[in-house]
Motif scaffolding. Structure first.
Motif, short mmCIF file in Angstrom:
data_model
loop_
_atom_site.label_atom_id
_atom_site.label_comp_id
_atom_site.label_asym_id
_atom_site.label_seq_id
_atom_site.Cartn_x
_atom_site.Cartn_y
_atom_site.Cartn_z
N PRO A 122 0.82 -1.21 0.00
CA PRO A 122 0.00 0.00 0.00
C PRO A 122 0.85 1.27 0.00
N ASP A 123 1.95 1.26 0.76
CA ASP A 123 2.77 2.48 0.83
C ASP A 123 3.45 2.76 -0.51
N GLU A 124 3.88 1.68 -1.21
CA GLU A 124 4.47 1.89 -2.55
C GLU A 124 3.45 2.51 -3.51
N LEU A 125 2.22 1.95 -3.47
CA LEU A 125 1.18 2.45 -4.36
C LEU A 125 0.87 3.92 -4.05
N LEU A 126 0.80 4.23 -2.76
CA LEU A 126 0.47 5.60 -2.38
C LEU A 126 1.61 6.56 -2.72
N GLU A 127 2.84 6.04 -2.65
CA GLU A 127 3.99 6.84 -3.08
C GLU A 127 3.84 7.24 -4.56
N GLN A 128 3.41 6.25 -5.38
CA GLN A 128 3.27 6.51 -6.83
C GLN A 128 2.29 7.63 -7.13
N VAL A 129 1.27 7.77 -6.28
CA VAL A 129 0.27 8.82 -6.54
C VAL A 129 0.47 10.03 -5.61
N LEU A 147 -8.53 12.44 -3.18
CA LEU A 147 -9.51 11.35 -3.25
C LEU A 147 -9.43 10.64 -4.61
N ALA A 148 -9.29 11.44 -5.67
CA ALA A 148 -9.20 10.86 -7.02
C ALA A 148 -7.95 9.99 -7.13
N ARG A 149 -6.82 10.48 -6.56
CA ARG A 149 -5.58 9.70 -6.65
C ARG A 149 -5.66 8.45 -5.77
N ALA A 150 -6.29 8.59 -4.59
CA ALA A 150 -6.46 7.41 -3.72
C ALA A 150 -7.34 6.37 -4.42
N GLY A 151 -8.39 6.84 -5.10
CA GLY A 151 -9.30 5.93 -5.82
C GLY A 151 -8.55 5.16 -6.90
N LEU A 152 -7.65 5.85 -7.57
CA LEU A 152 -6.86 5.18 -8.61
C LEU A 152 -5.90 4.17 -7.98
N ALA A 153 -5.26 4.55 -6.86
CA ALA A 153 -4.34 3.61 -6.18
C ALA A 153 -5.08 2.35 -5.76
N VAL A 154 -6.30 2.51 -5.25
CA VAL A 154 -7.09 1.35 -4.83
C VAL A 154 -7.44 0.50 -6.06
N ALA A 155 -7.83 1.17 -7.15
CA ALA A 155 -8.27 0.43 -8.35
C ALA A 155 -7.14 -0.40 -8.96
N VAL A 156 -5.90 0.08 -8.84
CA VAL A 156 -4.80 -0.68 -9.47
C VAL A 156 -4.08 -1.59 -8.47
N PRO A 160 -4.88 -5.26 -11.83
CA PRO A 160 -5.91 -5.86 -12.67
C PRO A 160 -5.52 -5.90 -14.16
N ASP A 161 -6.11 -6.86 -14.87
CA ASP A 161 -5.88 -6.95 -16.32
C ASP A 161 -6.40 -5.71 -17.04
N VAL A 162 -7.51 -5.17 -16.52
CA VAL A 162 -8.14 -4.03 -17.18
C VAL A 162 -8.45 -2.95 -16.14
N LEU A 163 -8.10 -1.71 -16.48
CA LEU A 163 -8.49 -0.56 -15.65
C LEU A 163 -9.60 0.19 -16.39
N LEU A 164 -10.72 0.39 -15.71
CA LEU A 164 -11.84 1.15 -16.27
C LEU A 164 -12.01 2.40 -15.41
N ALA A 165 -12.07 3.56 -16.03
CA ALA A 165 -12.18 4.77 -15.21
C ALA A 165 -13.12 5.79 -15.84
N ASP A 166 -14.01 6.32 -15.01
CA ASP A 166 -14.96 7.35 -15.44
C ASP A 166 -14.40 8.70 -15.03
N GLU A 167 -14.05 9.53 -15.98
CA GLU A 167 -13.48 10.86 -15.73
C GLU A 167 -12.37 10.81 -14.68
N PRO A 168 -11.28 10.08 -14.97
CA PRO A 168 -10.26 9.87 -13.93
C PRO A 168 -9.58 11.15 -13.48
N THR A 169 -9.61 12.19 -14.31
CA THR A 169 -8.91 13.42 -13.90
C THR A 169 -9.88 14.51 -13.48
N GLY A 170 -11.20 14.20 -13.48
CA GLY A 170 -12.24 15.12 -13.01
C GLY A 170 -11.85 16.57 -12.98
N GLU A 171 -11.76 17.11 -11.78
CA GLU A 171 -11.46 18.54 -11.63
C GLU A 171 -10.02 18.77 -11.15
#
Ligand SMILES: Nc1ncnc2c1ncn2[C@@H]1O[C@H](COP(=O)(O)OP(=O)(O)OP(=O)(O)O)[C@@H](O)[C@H]1O
Length: 220
Positions: A122-129, A147-156, A160-171
């Motif tokens: 988890p710490d490596e993933l959070l470092e990346q974002v 929150l958006a970056r944490a959501g992406l860290a959780v999703a990856v 996963p073989d496939v990442l699906l994201a709805d407006e990943p960069t929002g605001e």
């Protein structure tokens, strides 16, 4: 392309509320190859979120089929779809994909629980974002960009073989947007497939292919 990791064929989705019927998807077929980032664009109401929900197995299409890494996602009981989602898919939704009572680190640990192969910590993933120092925070204690970056860290976090994201960069501001886009491109470089729903030119610019949706149909 031969090595498709995500594939859907002739998807239909009707919504009925009262007397009103909406045909949100009208025969959508697409594929995403390993190593490919595909962006889906289209005006509001064109069916983008409905498509993403069907691809993620969060919603059942009324017709057609969805396959992820060789496994059929559509037309299965919810429990099986959920199991496939946890093994094969990372999903980032606009509504957020974190459990609100758990810290950011615990959200990642939950997704990784039971994974057989080794996963980044988890710490490596959070470092990346850029969120290493927010690992112990609850989702409500994060800013929108965090929150958006944490959501992406959780999703990856389950690789996963496939990442699906709805407006990943929002605001997001420019710098935060770049962090998110770099991580998305890294997924594809690692041989995963990525499908993004977006209105943002910065996101379509990193896509290998852009698919335009209009009134539930692919138009380009
Ligand atoms: N639960 C629902 N019940 C009834 N109609 C719905 C439902 N969800 C979506 N729709 C309708 O289906 C169509 C497609 O909606 P969808 O949310 O997929 O579009 P979108 O392209 O993601 O829009 P936006 O860019 O505004 O998020 C719209 O006409 C919408 O009003």
């Amino acid at each position: 392309m031969a090595d498709n990791v995500l594939w859907c064929h002739d998807l239909y989705r009707f919504y009925r509320s009262g007397d009103e019927e909406t045909l949100a998807l009208r025969g959508v077929s697409l594929s995403v190859a390993r190593g490919e980032v595909v962006a889906v664009v289209g005006p509001s109401g064109s069916g983008k979120s409905t498509l993403l929900a069907c691809l993620a197995g969060l919603d059942e299409p009324d017709g057609g089929a969805v396959t992820v890494a060789g496994d059929r996602v559509s037309h299965r009981p919810e429990a099986e779809r959920a199991r496939l989602r946890s093994r094969r898919l990372g999903v980032v939704l606009q509504s957020g994909n974190l459990i609100t009572q758990l810290t950011v680190r615990a959200n990642i640990q939950l997704v990784q629980a039971g994974a057989k192969a080794s996963r980044p910590s988890p710490d490596e993933l959070l470092e990346q974002v850029g969120l290493r120092n927010r690992a112990s925070a609850l989702p409500r204690e994060l800013s929108g960009g965090e929150l958006a970056r944490a959501g992406l860290a959780v999703a990856v976090s389950n690789n996963p073989d496939v990442l699906l994201a709805d407006e990943p960069t929002g605001e997001l501001d420019g710098q935060t947007e770049q962090i998110v886009l770099d991580l998305i491109r890294m997924r594809a470089r690692d041989g995963r497939g990525v499908l993004l729903v977006t209105h943002s030119p910065a996101v379509t610019a990193i896509a290998d292919r852009v698919i335009a949706l209009s009134d539930g149909r692919i138009t380009a």
